[in-house]
Design a protein around this motif. Structure first.
Motif, PDB file in Angstrom:
ATOM      1  N   PHE A  75     -28.585 -42.082  65.214  1.00 26.04           N
ATOM      2  CA  PHE A  75     -27.512 -41.747  66.099  1.00 26.04           C
ATOM      3  C   PHE A  75     -26.068 -41.775  65.275  1.00 26.04           C
ATOM      4  CE2 PHE A  75     -30.548 -43.806  69.186  1.00 26.04           C
ATOM      5  CZ  PHE A  75     -30.806 -42.806  69.903  1.00 26.04           C
ATOM      6  N   ALA A  76     -25.901 -42.256  64.023  1.00 25.99           N
ATOM      7  CA  ALA A  76     -24.702 -42.184  63.609  1.00 25.99           C
ATOM      8  C   ALA A  76     -24.626 -40.997  62.818  1.00 25.99           C
ATOM      9  CB  ALA A  76     -24.801 -43.238  62.529  1.00 25.99           C
ATOM     10  N   VAL A  78     -24.120 -37.505  64.179  1.00 27.72           N
ATOM     11  CA  VAL A  78     -23.337 -36.652  64.776  1.00 27.72           C
ATOM     12  C   VAL A  78     -21.866 -37.365  64.804  1.00 27.72           C
ATOM     13  CG1 VAL A  78     -22.732 -35.717  66.996  1.00 27.72           C
ATOM     14  CG2 VAL A  78     -24.984 -35.569  66.281  1.00 27.72           C
ATOM     15  N   PRO A  79     -21.576 -38.629  64.781  1.00 26.70           N
ATOM     16  CA  PRO A  79     -19.951 -38.919  64.579  1.00 26.70           C
ATOM     17  C   PRO A  79     -19.940 -38.957  63.142  1.00 26.70           C
ATOM     18  CG  PRO A  79     -21.321 -40.685  65.983  1.00 26.70           C
ATOM     19  CD  PRO A  79     -22.375 -39.574  65.513  1.00 26.70           C
ATOM     20  N   MET A  80     -20.531 -38.988  62.317  1.00 27.26           N
ATOM     21  CA  MET A  80     -20.298 -38.951  60.770  1.00 27.26           C
ATOM     22  C   MET A  80     -19.945 -37.565  60.534  1.00 27.26           C
ATOM     23  SD  MET A  80     -20.461 -41.755  59.330  1.00 27.26           S
ATOM     24  CE  MET A  80     -20.391 -41.777  57.743  1.00 27.26           C
ATOM     25  N   SER A  82     -18.676 -35.450  62.644  1.00 26.92           N
ATOM     26  CA  SER A  82     -17.340 -35.132  63.277  1.00 26.92           C
ATOM     27  C   SER A  82     -16.323 -35.829  62.558  1.00 26.92           C
ATOM     28  CB  SER A  82     -17.434 -35.398  64.609  1.00 26.92           C
ATOM     29  OG  SER A  82     -17.685 -36.799  64.836  1.00 26.92           O
ATOM     30  N   LEU A  83     -16.704 -36.849  61.950  1.00 24.04           N
ATOM     31  CA  LEU A  83     -15.286 -37.587  61.063  1.00 24.04           C
ATOM     32  C   LEU A  83     -15.215 -36.768  59.806  1.00 24.04           C
ATOM     33  CD1 LEU A  83     -15.895 -41.412  62.071  1.00 24.04           C
ATOM     34  CD2 LEU A  83     -14.114 -39.851  62.702  1.00 24.04           C
TER      35      LEU A  83
END
Length: 138
Positions: A75-76, A78-80, A82-83
């Motif tokens: 789950f991490a 996608v945010p990674m 984007s960051l």
């Protein structure tokens, strides 16, 4: 639990035993240490004398930790992205380090909960040891 009265817990209540196991304490009294090393279960509780040798956690805690950590890391992703943008080596390094750190941090509490569950359910020879006994005051 500091009074000199009967401090042993009712073995039929699962939640407090699991909480004590997750805190790496004896599932019966909540005062003695459950482990004598990182993952080595003590032979007995140093506070109430509960015999912990019947426990058979085996690979169960590792499977649960792998399940949890793999989902968290998955789950991490996608945010990674984007960051950090399109830097796969950096993302792999960060998520790999996070997976190792999370796995090492979660193994002892999960194993403690497995031992507590076995004690509450009377599995693997814990049945005779489930009777409440007086515990010395701390």
């Amino acid at each position: 639990m500091t009074s000199s009265t009967l401090l042993a817990q009712d073995p039929g209540n699962l939640k407090p035993a699991l909480r004590r196991g997750a805190c790496l304490k004896c599932p019966r009294c909540g005062e003695g240490n459950l482990f004598r090393g990182y993952l080595k279960v003590a032979a007995q509780c140093d506070a109430c004398g509960l015999d912990l040798t019947p426990q058979r956690a085996d690979d169960g805690p590792a499977y649960v930790v792998i399940l949890l950590v793999a989902h968290l890391i998955g789950f991490a992703l996608v945010p990674m992205f984007s960051l950090l943008g399109d830097h796969p080596a950096r993302i792999a390094l960060l998520l790999g380090l996070a997976a190792v750190a999370l796995s090492l941090a979660l193994l002892p509490p999960v194993k403690g909960m497995f031992v507590a569950l076995q004690w509450v359910k009377g599995m693997h020879g814990f049945e005779p040891a489930r009777a409440a006994v007086p515990v010395r005051a701390a």
